[in-house]
Write an enzyme that holds these catalytic residues in place. Structure first.
Site, PDB file in Angstrom:
ATOM      1  CB  CYS A   1      54.349  48.851  91.288  1.00 19.84           C
ATOM      2  SG  CYS A   1      56.183  49.737  91.447  1.00 19.84           S
TER       3      CYS A   1
ATOM      4  CG  HIS B   1      57.966  45.096  92.072  1.00 22.51           C
ATOM      5  ND1 HIS B   1      59.066  45.094  91.021  1.00 22.51           N
ATOM      6  CD2 HIS B   1      57.630  46.356  92.257  1.00 22.51           C
ATOM      7  CE1 HIS B   1      58.956  46.204  90.793  1.00 22.51           C
ATOM      8  NE2 HIS B   1      58.118  47.043  91.389  1.00 22.51           N
TER       9      HIS B   1
HETATM   10  N1  NAP Z   1      56.649  51.388  86.141  1.00 21.21           N
HETATM   11  C1  NAP Z   1      55.889  50.867  87.227  1.00 21.21           C
HETATM   12  O1  NAP Z   1      56.085  49.755  87.544  1.00 21.21           O
HETATM   13  C2  NAP Z   1      55.035  51.751  87.841  1.00 21.21           C
HETATM   14  C3  NAP Z   1      54.260  51.010  88.883  1.00 21.21           C
HETATM   15  C4  NAP Z   1      53.486  51.885  89.471  1.00 21.21           C
HETATM   16  C5  NAP Z   1      53.142  53.236  89.375  1.00 21.21           C
HETATM   17  N2  NAP Z   1      54.224  53.895  88.367  1.00 21.21           N
HETATM   18  C6  NAP Z   1      54.011  55.212  88.324  1.00 21.21           C
HETATM   19  O2  NAP Z   1      53.236  55.461  87.073  1.00 21.21           O
HETATM   20  C7  NAP Z   1      53.903  56.889  86.499  1.00 21.21           C
HETATM   21  C8  NAP Z   1      54.425  56.493  85.240  1.00 21.21           C
HETATM   22  O3  NAP Z   1      55.395  55.675  85.101  1.00 21.21           O
HETATM   23  P1  NAP Z   1      56.147  55.008  83.916  1.00 21.21           P
HETATM   24  O4  NAP Z   1      57.038  53.988  84.485  1.00 21.21           O
HETATM   25  O5  NAP Z   1      55.111  54.939  82.770  1.00 21.21           O
HETATM   26  O6  NAP Z   1      56.910  56.458  83.333  1.00 21.21           O
HETATM   27  P2  NAP Z   1      57.551  56.661  82.069  1.00 21.21           P
HETATM   28  O7  NAP Z   1      57.878  55.608  81.260  1.00 21.21           O
HETATM   29  O8  NAP Z   1      58.897  57.608  82.340  1.00 21.21           O
HETATM   30  O9  NAP Z   1      56.554  57.567  81.335  1.00 21.21           O
HETATM   31  C9  NAP Z   1      56.237  58.979  81.685  1.00 21.21           C
HETATM   32  C10 NAP Z   1      55.068  59.355  80.607  1.00 21.21           C
HETATM   33  O10 NAP Z   1      54.840  60.798  81.208  1.00 21.21           O
HETATM   34  C11 NAP Z   1      55.002  61.625  79.841  1.00 21.21           C
HETATM   35  N3  NAP Z   1      55.428  63.008  80.259  1.00 21.21           N
HETATM   36  C12 NAP Z   1      56.533  63.431  80.727  1.00 21.21           C
HETATM   37  N4  NAP Z   1      56.466  64.644  81.145  1.00 21.21           N
HETATM   38  C13 NAP Z   1      55.194  65.128  80.478  1.00 21.21           C
HETATM   39  C14 NAP Z   1      54.645  66.438  80.428  1.00 21.21           C
HETATM   40  N5  NAP Z   1      55.411  67.377  80.778  1.00 21.21           N
HETATM   41  N6  NAP Z   1      53.265  66.534  80.232  1.00 21.21           N
HETATM   42  C15 NAP Z   1      52.617  65.262  79.568  1.00 21.21           C
HETATM   43  N7  NAP Z   1      53.188  64.227  79.706  1.00 21.21           N
HETATM   44  C16 NAP Z   1      54.359  64.116  80.270  1.00 21.21           C
HETATM   45  C17 NAP Z   1      55.962  60.741  78.958  1.00 21.21           C
HETATM   46  O11 NAP Z   1      55.686  61.181  77.864  1.00 21.21           O
HETATM   47  P3  NAP Z   1      56.928  61.490  76.636  1.00 21.21           P
HETATM   48  O12 NAP Z   1      57.337  60.136  76.065  1.00 21.21           O
HETATM   49  O13 NAP Z   1      56.489  62.479  75.603  1.00 21.21           O
HETATM   50  O14 NAP Z   1      58.135  62.155  77.382  1.00 21.21           O
HETATM   51  C18 NAP Z   1      55.435  59.455  79.312  1.00 21.21           C
HETATM   52  O15 NAP Z   1      54.388  59.173  78.582  1.00 21.21           O
HETATM   53  C19 NAP Z   1      54.834  57.365  87.783  1.00 21.21           C
HETATM   54  O16 NAP Z   1      54.069  58.268  88.397  1.00 21.21           O
HETATM   55  C20 NAP Z   1      55.267  56.012  88.265  1.00 21.21           C
HETATM   56  O17 NAP Z   1      55.707  56.164  89.550  1.00 21.21           O
HETATM   57  C21 NAP Z   1      55.003  52.986  87.832  1.00 21.21           C
END
Ligand code: NAP
Length: 364
Positions: A151, A244
């Site tokens: 991001c 950001h």
């Molecule tokens: N937030 C940002 O601004 C942003 C920007 C760019 C990229 N990203 C990337 O996008 C990805 C997700 O980020 P996020 O911020 O959305 O994270 P998050 O809020 O922590 O969400 C993680 C997701 O993954 C699921 N998960 C966890 N363990 C799992 C498993 N063993 N099998 C299947 N699903 C599983 C979780 O499900 P449960 O609810 O069931 O635990 C949840 O749906 C990351 O790689 C992050 O680096 C984030």
């Protein structure tokens, strides 16, 4: 897209911060329809409305709240997958989906730097999508992986590309002020971030440096040669909800044959419309917007420009150390995550790469 019926898509990691943005941005999407939601074992089998802690200010659609969260396996999944998983889980899971014939459009860092995986922003390097054809799964099942950048990288690269094309760039120095939503939910504890700045985000500086040079690099045969420039990133977490902000200094190359002026830079940003005429539904009309006020851009005031898909630049002034310096702002969970992946999928659809993927195997 001439097709009348929408393409069914699935969201892996649907309950997380980025997964929720996917749901919000895909409501009423003209080409895609949410058919499948998956998350961890903690969530699967539950109605989405119960499994997810909905954090967005737009209401959770009733029809989505009633959908049952599926197990995160490819058997029951549609063939187009938006993935929003933590990198460690993505590393294991995304290839399974690609091998099962899915187009995996991923947000995670797990495969961004793999030589045969495209790291793509449609306005910047659509030609890098050719790398899909280098993935063994493409020939075997039709499936493949495509990634969008971190991001914090995406705003920087959107501002740099128009300048790189016209003037060349030799040095980049960037300091970020990154929103808490970038750490997912629940993310940074409130006691750590309120009234505070944290000058460390694990692996973020390394990702920003490497991804920027790959995105601005040249596709040469079977891989991408990174841009030959020096880059130094300082990444900080600040108590901002979304958006950001980045302070950038750059030193230009000599493509122009003379010193680059303020007007040259503003013209490069204003005239940067590489997707004009392609009619991708999520593409902003003006991808890089200029804010003339001397105290802008600001996250609260500017992050939703272009429905969260435009990046805003401002405060352009000479840099006494390098050549020029400016500020750039982008919405981290829209342009920096879910919106970026949706735009990538729209580009893939417009290129025929989301047609029933079995067709790709039959043709090969
Ligand atoms: N937030 C940002 O601004 C942003 C920007 C760019 C990229 N990203 C990337 O996008 C990805 C997700 O980020 P996020 O911020 O959305 O994270 P998050 O809020 O922590 O969400 C993680 C997701 O993954 C699921 N998960 C966890 N363990 C799992 C498993 N063993 N099998 C299947 N699903 C599983 C979780 O499900 P449960 O609810 O069931 O635990 C949840 O749906 C990351 O790689 C992050 O680096 C984030």
């Amino acid at each position: 897209m001439a097709s009348q019926s929408k393409l069914p898509i699935g969201i892996l990691g649907a309950t997380g911060m980025v997964g929720q943005r996917f749901i919000q941005l895909l409501q009423n999407h003209p080409w895609f329809e949410i058919a499948w939601l998956a998350a961890s074992d903690r969530s699967s089998g539950k109605p989405y409305g119960e499994a997810a802690k909905w954090r967005l200010d737009a209401p959770l659609p009733e029809s989505i709240a009633r959908m049952t969260v599926s197990a995160a396996t490819p058997e029951s999944a549609p063939k187009i997958i938006f993935a929003a998983l933590d990198a460690a889980i993505a590393r294991e899971m995304e290839p399974d989906f690609a091998n099962a014939g899915c187009a995996v459009v991923s947000n995670s860092s797990a495969y961004r730097m793999a030589p045969n995986v495209p790291l793509v922003i449609p306005e910047i390097n659509a030609d890098h999508l050719h790398l899909i054809e280098e993935q063994p799964s493409r020939a075997e099942s039709g499936g493949y992986m495509v990634t969008n950048p971190n991001c914090s990288t995406i705003g920087l690269v959107m501002a740099l590309k128009p300048l790189e094309v016209r003037f060349g760039i030799e040095k980049i120095f960037v300091t970020t002020m990154q929103a808490v939503s970038g750490a997912g939910y629940p993310g940074v504890p409130s006691m750590d971030i309120l009234g505070n700045v944290i000058p460390y985000i694990g692996s973020e500086e390394e990702k920003m440096e490497a991804e920027t040079l790959k995105l601005l690099g040249l596709l040469t045969g079977h891989s991408v040669a990174p841009l030959d420039a020096k880059i130094s990133a300082h990444c900080n977490r600040v108590p901002v909800e979304d958006g950001h902000t980045e302070s950038v200094s750059i030193q230009f190359g000599n493509k122009l044959g003379r010193a680059v002026t303020h007007e040259d830079i503003l013209a490069a940003w204003a005239e940067f419309r590489p997707l004009a005429g392609q009619q991708l539904p999520t593409a902003p009309e003006q991808p890089v917007e200029w804010a003339p006020q001397n105290d802008r851009p600001q996250p609260r005031l500017d992050r939703n420009r272009g429905n969260g898909m435009a990046v805003t630049v401002g405060r352009l002034r000479p840099c006494p150390v390098l050549d020029w310096k400016f500020t750039v702002l982008s919405h981290n969970t829209i342009r920096g995550a879910a919106g970026a992946a949706i735009l990538n999928a729209e580009l893939l659809a417009s290129l025929g790469k989301l047609e029933p993927l079995s067709a790709a195997v039959t043709r090969a």
